[in-house]
Write a protein that holds these residues in place. Structure first.
Motif, PDB file in Angstrom:
ATOM      1  N   ARG A   3       0.828  -1.535  -0.140  1.00 30.05           N
ATOM      2  CA  ARG A   3       0.121  -0.189  -0.458  1.00 30.05           C
ATOM      3  C   ARG A   3       0.290   1.039  -0.263  1.00 30.05           C
ATOM      4  O   ARG A   3       0.597   2.255   0.180  1.00 30.05           O
ATOM      5  N   ALA A   4       2.143   1.155   0.520  1.00 30.73           N
ATOM      6  CA  ALA A   4       3.675   2.195  -0.226  1.00 30.73           C
ATOM      7  C   ALA A   4       3.014   2.816  -1.132  1.00 30.73           C
ATOM      8  O   ALA A   4       3.406   1.834  -2.063  1.00 30.73           O
ATOM      9  N   ARG A  76      -1.439   9.411   5.342  1.00 32.83           N
ATOM     10  CA  ARG A  76      -0.499   9.017   5.455  1.00 32.83           C
ATOM     11  C   ARG A  76       1.035   9.464   6.133  1.00 32.83           C
ATOM     12  O   ARG A  76       0.891  10.787   5.625  1.00 32.83           O
ATOM     13  N   ASP A  97       1.325   2.153   4.778  1.00 30.83           N
ATOM     14  CA  ASP A  97       0.813   3.026   3.912  1.00 30.83           C
ATOM     15  C   ASP A  97       1.549   4.497   3.343  1.00 30.83           C
ATOM     16  O   ASP A  97       1.605   5.534   3.254  1.00 30.83           O
ATOM     17  N   SER A  98       2.833   4.487   4.149  1.00 27.79           N
ATOM     18  CA  SER A  98       4.189   5.186   4.202  1.00 27.79           C
ATOM     19  C   SER A  98       4.319   5.693   2.833  1.00 27.79           C
ATOM     20  O   SER A  98       3.883   4.923   1.712  1.00 27.79           O
ATOM     21  N   LEU A  99       4.676   6.920   2.423  1.00 28.39           N
ATOM     22  CA  LEU A  99       4.505   7.600   1.227  1.00 28.39           C
ATOM     23  C   LEU A  99       6.042   7.706   1.382  1.00 28.39           C
ATOM     24  O   LEU A  99       6.678   8.296   2.012  1.00 28.39           O
TER      25      LEU A  99
END
Length: 154
Positions: A3-4, A76, A97-99
């Motif tokens: 999900r990143a 996020r 979910d890191s950017l």
């Protein structure tokens, strides 16, 4: 799939972006480009580096940092990489979910992007005598650590 998302702020070298696109397909994550690019995204050099994976890449491009923040970053974690960061990538607990934010190859992220304090700064291992890692290699190290923590370690 992760999900990143990988975020490249004003990348300059098309082959790096192509390689990073290939990495994103391999890890099942999206690639986000922000700001002015140092090349045409349709460049043969970008696509050659991304090989036949490029058509499978989920890619978005935002005109500037403000547009990126308003459309992608709400809720996020923003994790940015800098050789001057006090904290190592291995000492950080990644969220799924890191950017993952990376700056231009020659300068890194500008100070103005750090001003609001939203980004956590991490450094990648660099024990040898070099000034910096290649951008695509940096993304590979960061994605691998995020994957190890959030998917592999389950």
């Amino acid at each position: 799939a992760l999900r990143a998302r990988v975020v490249l702020y004003e990348p300059l070298i098309p082959q790096n972006t192509g390689n990073i696109g290939r990495l994103c397909v391999g890890f099942g994550c999206e690639l986000i480009l922000v700001g002015k690019l140092g090349f045409e995204i349709s460049s043969a050099r970008v696509k050659r580096a991304g090989l036949d994976y490029w058509p499978r890449l989920t890619l978005r491009h935002h005109a500037d940092w403000a547009a990126f923040l308003s459309q992608e970053a709400e809720g996020r974690p923003l994790v940015a990489f800098s050789k001057r960061a006090p904290r190592a990538v291995f000492d950080h607990a990644f969220a799924e979910d890191s950017l993952l934010v990376f700056g231009p190859e020659t300068t890194g992220l500008p100070d103005a992007l750090w001003a609001d304090g939203r980004m956590q700064a991490l450094r990648l291992p660099m024990p040898g005598e070099i000034r910096s890692h290649n951008l695509a290699n940096s993304v590979a190290m960061a994605l691998s650590e995020l994957y190890r923590q959030t998917v592999h370690g389950r």
